[in-house]
Design a protein around this motif. Sequence first.
Motif, PDB file in Angstrom:
ATOM      1  N   ARG A  22     -34.100 -26.969  38.092  1.00  0.00           N
ATOM      2  CA  ARG A  22     -32.854 -27.663  38.403  1.00  0.00           C
ATOM      3  C   ARG A  22     -33.101 -28.958  39.164  1.00  0.00           C
ATOM      4  N   LEU A  23     -34.121 -28.978  40.020  1.00  0.00           N
ATOM      5  CA  LEU A  23     -34.399 -30.196  40.776  1.00  0.00           C
ATOM      6  C   LEU A  23     -34.968 -31.282  39.864  1.00  0.00           C
ATOM      7  N   VAL A  50     -34.661 -37.962  44.923  1.00  0.00           N
ATOM      8  CA  VAL A  50     -34.072 -36.624  44.879  1.00  0.00           C
ATOM      9  C   VAL A  50     -34.853 -35.720  45.829  1.00  0.00           C
ATOM     10  N   ARG A  77     -31.918 -36.811  35.341  1.00  0.00           N
ATOM     11  CA  ARG A  77     -30.560 -37.327  35.151  1.00  0.00           C
ATOM     12  C   ARG A  77     -30.344 -38.590  35.994  1.00  0.00           C
ATOM     13  N   GLU A  78     -30.889 -38.596  37.205  1.00  0.00           N
ATOM     14  CA  GLU A  78     -30.772 -39.770  38.067  1.00  0.00           C
ATOM     15  C   GLU A  78     -31.452 -40.991  37.447  1.00  0.00           C
ATOM     16  N   ARG A 125     -34.424 -31.456  36.632  1.00  0.00           N
ATOM     17  CA  ARG A 125     -33.336 -31.859  35.735  1.00  0.00           C
ATOM     18  C   ARG A 125     -32.447 -32.903  36.408  1.00  0.00           C
ATOM     19  N   LEU A 126     -32.136 -32.675  37.678  1.00  0.00           N
ATOM     20  CA  LEU A 126     -31.339 -33.629  38.426  1.00  0.00           C
ATOM     21  C   LEU A 126     -32.064 -34.965  38.559  1.00  0.00           C
ATOM     22  N   HIS A 149     -30.177 -30.807  48.178  1.00  0.00           N
ATOM     23  CA  HIS A 149     -29.604 -30.071  47.051  1.00  0.00           C
ATOM     24  C   HIS A 149     -29.808 -28.560  47.162  1.00  0.00           C
TER      25      HIS A 149
END
Length: 232
Positions: free
Chosen positions: A173-174, A160, A180-181, A176-177, A165
């Motif tokens: 937010r980074l 990420v 999630r990945e 969290r992403l 992004h």
Amino acid sequence: MTTFQGVLFDFSGTLLRIESAESWLRAVLTASGTEMAESEIVRRAGELARAGALPGGPEPVALPAELAGLWRLRDSRPDRHRELYTALARQVPLPRPELYEALYDRHRTADAWAPYPDAEEVLAALHGRGIRLGVVSNIGWDLRPVLRAHGLDRYLDSCVLSCEHGVQKPDPRLFRLACRELGLAPAAVLMVGDDRTADGGATALGCGYLPVDHLPVDRRPDGLRPVLDLVG
């Protein structure tokens, strides 16, 4: 052992380290066939380092006011990243104008980066345990080819990057992403990185955090090994 089921690693200063400013400048001079006196190379490399012109290297000793806005957002878009770092480099006189772009291009190559001595060992061990692994980086370009060239990508489940992004660490937010990945809740993820502000921001989301020291590779032989004691 803790309940961490995944680990996110920072890139620069954590898994790999950028070459010195002198090595960086010498490589570009050699590739372009540009000759400079030895004393001049050493002097200009020092000036480039103090200017903060080498991404992944020291921050600017004195950031020009007109570049302050770009500095804050440098990792949010590839064009901003290149614009900032070539502008910082242009503060230092070099014999050919095309060298500034060549310096920027050099730092994106695998040869400009060296993995820390224990990086592959730690990633391989965690991967063998079934731990989900990812990289989350504030960066202005695609670092995946560098990881691939050094044989580290085979252990990673995700990558990420802020520039893909438009969001930079420590923005939750980074992280969290990135969680999630990995397919994991933040509380099950350990963030490992050298920047206690940017990387340590993962704790706001509920991740664990392990700091490492941003040192040359020959001065940090086993800085990542503590991860093996924290993740089971």
